[in-house]
Design an enzyme around this catalytic site. Structure first.
Site, PDB file in Angstrom:
ATOM      1  N   LYS A 162       8.948  48.061  41.633  1.00  0.00           N
ATOM      2  CA  LYS A 162       8.694  48.158  43.121  1.00  0.00           C
ATOM      3  C   LYS A 162       9.283  47.015  44.013  1.00  0.00           C
ATOM      4  O   LYS A 162       9.877  47.054  45.087  1.00  0.00           O
ATOM      5  CB  LYS A 162       7.063  48.377  43.388  1.00  0.00           C
ATOM      6  CG  LYS A 162       6.700  48.710  44.758  1.00  0.00           C
ATOM      7  CD  LYS A 162       5.074  48.933  44.787  1.00  0.00           C
ATOM      8  CE  LYS A 162       4.596  48.964  46.467  1.00  0.00           C
ATOM      9  NZ  LYS A 162       3.223  49.125  46.322  1.00  0.00           N
ATOM     10  N   GLU A 207       9.029  39.041  34.736  1.00  0.00           N
ATOM     11  CA  GLU A 207       9.232  39.839  33.298  1.00  0.00           C
ATOM     12  C   GLU A 207      10.333  40.794  33.364  1.00  0.00           C
ATOM     13  O   GLU A 207      11.185  40.893  32.308  1.00  0.00           O
ATOM     14  CB  GLU A 207       7.946  40.522  32.964  1.00  0.00           C
ATOM     15  CG  GLU A 207       6.916  39.552  32.556  1.00  0.00           C
ATOM     16  CD  GLU A 207       5.629  39.379  33.646  1.00  0.00           C
ATOM     17  OE1 GLU A 207       6.243  39.241  34.898  1.00  0.00           O
ATOM     18  OE2 GLU A 207       4.757  39.253  33.441  1.00  0.00           O
ATOM     19  N   GLY A 256       1.684  50.581  42.590  1.00  0.00           N
ATOM     20  CA  GLY A 256       2.230  50.548  41.486  1.00  0.00           C
ATOM     21  C   GLY A 256       1.528  51.201  40.479  1.00  0.00           C
ATOM     22  O   GLY A 256       2.248  52.145  39.770  1.00  0.00           O
ATOM     23  N   ARG A 257       0.321  51.043  40.146  1.00  0.00           N
ATOM     24  CA  ARG A 257      -0.431  51.967  39.190  1.00  0.00           C
ATOM     25  C   ARG A 257      -0.839  53.627  39.486  1.00  0.00           C
ATOM     26  O   ARG A 257      -1.108  54.278  38.731  1.00  0.00           O
ATOM     27  CB  ARG A 257      -1.942  51.270  38.835  1.00  0.00           C
ATOM     28  CG  ARG A 257      -2.998  51.361  40.227  1.00  0.00           C
ATOM     29  CD  ARG A 257      -3.915  50.251  39.943  1.00  0.00           C
ATOM     30  NE  ARG A 257      -4.772  49.931  41.151  1.00  0.00           N
ATOM     31  CZ  ARG A 257      -4.378  48.850  41.915  1.00  0.00           C
ATOM     32  NH1 ARG A 257      -3.226  48.367  41.517  1.00  0.00           N
ATOM     33  NH2 ARG A 257      -5.140  48.683  42.880  1.00  0.00           N
ATOM     34  N   GLU A 259      -7.945  47.516  37.389  1.00  0.00           N
ATOM     35  CA  GLU A 259      -6.963  46.802  38.461  1.00  0.00           C
ATOM     36  C   GLU A 259      -7.600  47.253  40.013  1.00  0.00           C
ATOM     37  O   GLU A 259      -7.571  46.704  40.599  1.00  0.00           O
ATOM     38  CB  GLU A 259      -5.766  47.285  38.109  1.00  0.00           C
ATOM     39  CG  GLU A 259      -4.755  46.231  38.935  1.00  0.00           C
ATOM     40  CD  GLU A 259      -3.168  46.477  38.733  1.00  0.00           C
ATOM     41  OE1 GLU A 259      -2.624  45.641  38.016  1.00  0.00           O
ATOM     42  OE2 GLU A 259      -2.719  47.377  38.996  1.00  0.00           O
ATOM     43  N   HIS A 274     -13.904  56.105  12.787  1.00  0.00           N
ATOM     44  CA  HIS A 274     -13.756  55.410  11.717  1.00  0.00           C
ATOM     45  C   HIS A 274     -13.747  53.756  11.981  1.00  0.00           C
ATOM     46  O   HIS A 274     -13.374  52.955  10.979  1.00  0.00           O
ATOM     47  CB  HIS A 274     -12.660  55.844  10.795  1.00  0.00           C
ATOM     48  CG  HIS A 274     -12.677  57.107  10.198  1.00  0.00           C
ATOM     49  ND1 HIS A 274     -13.206  57.471   9.144  1.00  0.00           N
ATOM     50  CD2 HIS A 274     -12.345  58.187  10.694  1.00  0.00           C
ATOM     51  CE1 HIS A 274     -13.265  58.852   8.829  1.00  0.00           C
ATOM     52  NE2 HIS A 274     -12.929  59.293   9.903  1.00  0.00           N
ATOM     53  N   LYS A 319       1.455  36.168  38.737  1.00  0.00           N
ATOM     54  CA  LYS A 319       2.869  36.146  38.942  1.00  0.00           C
ATOM     55  C   LYS A 319       3.058  34.749  39.758  1.00  0.00           C
ATOM     56  O   LYS A 319       4.231  34.064  39.297  1.00  0.00           O
ATOM     57  CB  LYS A 319       3.235  37.011  40.076  1.00  0.00           C
ATOM     58  CG  LYS A 319       3.001  38.713  39.545  1.00  0.00           C
ATOM     59  CD  LYS A 319       3.554  39.646  40.459  1.00  0.00           C
ATOM     60  CE  LYS A 319       3.456  40.829  39.963  1.00  0.00           C
ATOM     61  NZ  LYS A 319       4.126  42.257  40.853  1.00  0.00           N
TER      62      LYS A 319
END
Ligand code: G6Q
Length: 549
Positions: free
Chosen positions: A206, A212, A268-269, A354, A385, A513
């Site tokens: 965005k 990263e 973003g999410r 978030e 399990h 960041k």
């Protein structure tokens, strides 16, 4: 005290909790044969059963009053109409406009967002068509075989989860890869599998400034140029960008004709519904991607129009509040009995934690109640399990959503019936438990002597009364997945409204960041560092003394 905890309905809920907290669900089922019908309903191809909760009709009435007290209806309309409800960033929250199908205008700062959305969607559609038909070719004239999405957080988790969930619908001959971690291993291991002539890198960011993503994209570009004779001209057939930041895209060296735009009112999410969804559209075809949007739109209509007592996202949210704020549950499990939904919980963790992991309310005050829980889970039956032990017999109460398809896309032998029998059996066992008498009878029947029974008895008792919601759906289709994702988006929205927090910013993420940037420059110089606390200085200096030894 906050207005929320001081409110009459909150206090009523507290007294009601004290009345009901020791009630056994099994007794509620015994006393009311109609309980299942009262607390379950169908919406399209989804069946929602919330009868296995520690609730009565009064609980639901009180929880709905809580939603009404929070002006939920008004806030829903504010979101859908483009009001700037993300108050700390002064932004509208309009991921819902990206999947809107009725053509009604939605205005932000005086301009209608729909024509812009439509134009990007048309560009995405044409691009998919060209890639699939082979009209779009790599620098040496070959068809694209591999899409590599480079992005992180909201620019990775949604598309990665949807591509995995809908791989049954994938277009033939196209692979998709996701690179997110700045750990060089992620990009290196991915590059090993690729042919530079047939790869398409999709740089998804965005802001187009995320450390990263830019590091991974830079490495990908360097690899590509090295493999293809260092001809910068070739880049335009192999790198495209999904972003809001045209300038940064250009500076990176991507032709802005190959940029797919979105806008700052898409969080973003929540961005898989925007251009960030392009890898999905490439992987499963644009028509299937559009069905995903259509499903989410149908759930938006349900959320907007259904009365609260028949509204899946609203009820899920209210039940979550009930356990979080009154029973003191700190975590919430989501267990899909659907292998295709393996990555759903990773995605929902970001969406929920978030959005609602906040301790300051919309007035800037610290809250005096708990907000977002820890979200976790894995697909059943694998989860049975591993961590199910703690859900059944641990000391914490963990509410859970169980999801399962009626029809399996891979209907082999008895597999699906075995899966279903576990799905039904677990929620029943979590609710009913197994009492001392039942265990005793069982042990005696299998011939265990009394002295051994004494030792083992309590270990085999299940107290039960563990709440679950069951979400049964017809089968996993793009449209169905769109509905499920919208359910959870709206659940998170409702809880944010009740807790009076801004679910749409992420200052905790922004902090990370900033921090990494400062330390990176310190790592690049040989001298010892003394600008931090002594633990951080000590760790950095220890690293410096040991590297390249
Ligand atoms: C999501 C967050 C965060 C964001 C990433 C990537 O709501 O804002 O997860 O998506 O930090 O950001 P960019 O897309 O700007 O690279």
């Amino acid at each position: 005290m906050s207005l929320l905890t001081e409110s009459k309905v909150w206090k009523d809920l507290n007294s009601h909790y004290n009345e009901i907290k020791s009630t056994k669900m099994i007794d509620l089922f015994e006393a009311d044969k109609d309980r299942f019908n009262k607390f379950s309903f169908e919406f399209d191809d989804i069946f929602f059963d919330y009868s296995k909760n520690i609730i009565t009709e009064k609980t639901i009435e009180l929880l709905i009053s809580l939603a009404e007290q929070s002006d939920l209806k008004i806030w829903i309309e504010k979101m859908f109409s483009g009001a700037k409800i993300n108050i700390t960033e002064n932004r509208a929250v309009l991921h819902v406009a990206l999947r809107q199908k009725n053509g009604d205008s939605v205005y932000v700062d005086g301009w209608d967002v729909l024509p812009k959305i439509k134009s990007v969607q048309n560009k995405m559609k044409d691009f998919c068509k060209n890639v699939h038909s082979g009209l779009w070719q790599g620098y040496s004239g070959k068809k694209v075989t591999d899409i590599v999405n480079i992005g992180i957080g909201g620019s990775d988790l949604g598309p990665a989860m949807v591509c995995d969930a809908l791989k049954y619908y994938a277009v033939e001959g196209l692979n998709v890869h996701f690179v997110s971690n700045v750990d060089g291993t992620h990009i290196s291991e991915t590059l090993k599998k690729l042919n530079p002539e047939t790869v398409l890198f999709v740089v998804a960011s965005k802001t187009f400034t995320t450390q990263e993503t830019i590091a991974n994209a830079t490495t990908a570009k360097k690899w590509f140029l090295e493999k293809t004779g260092n001809n910068e001209k070739n880049i335009e057939k192999h790198f495209i960008a999904l972003s809001t930041n045209e300038e940064a895209v250009k500076n990176f060296g991507i032709n802005t004709n190959n940029m797919f735009e979105f806008w700052n009112w898409v969080g973003g999410r929540f961005s898989l519904w925007s251009a960030i969804g392009l890898p999905i559209a490439l992987y499963i075809g644009y028509d299937n991607y559009d069905k995903l949007l259509e499903g989410a739109y149908k759930m938006d209509l349900h959320f907007r129009n259904a009365p609260f007592e028949k509204n899946i996202p609203v009820l899920l949210a209210l039940l979550g509040v009930w356990y979080n704020n009154f029973f003191g549950c700190r975590t919430y499990a989501i267990i899909p009995y659907d292998q295709y939904l393996e990555k759903l919980t990773d995605y929902l963790q970001q969406l929920d934690m978030e959005s609602n992991g906040k301790y300051v309310d919309k007035n800037g005050e610290f809250v005096d109640y708990t907000t977002g829980p820890v979200i976790w889970g894995k697909p059943g039956t694998n989860a049975q399990h591993s961590f199910f032990q703690l859900i059944h017999q641990g000391t914490q109460l963990i509410p859970a959503d169980f999801l399962c398809p009626i029809e399996n896309l891979n209907d082999i032998g008895e597999h699906h019936q075995i899966l279903l029998s576990n799905f039904f059996g677990q929620t029943e066992a979590l609710m009913k438990g197994k009492n001392e008498n039942e265990v005793l009878l069982e042990l005696r029947k299998s011939g265990v002597p009394d002295d051994k029974i004494k030792i083992i008895l309590n270990h085999k008792v299940f107290q039960g009364n563990k709440p679950t919601n069951s979400i049964l759906y017809q089968k996993l289709t793009p449209e169905l997945l769109g509905k499920i994702l919208a359910i959870y988006e709206h659940k998170v929205f409702v809880q944010g409204i009740i807790w009076n927090i801004n679910s749409f910013d992420q200052w905790g993420v922004e902090l990370g960041k900033q921090l990494a940037g400062k330390i990176l420059s310190e790592l690049k110089i040989p001298d010892k560092i003394s600008s931090h606390d002594c633990s951080t200085n000590g760790l950095i200096n220890y690293y410096k003394s040991k590297k390249n030894k």
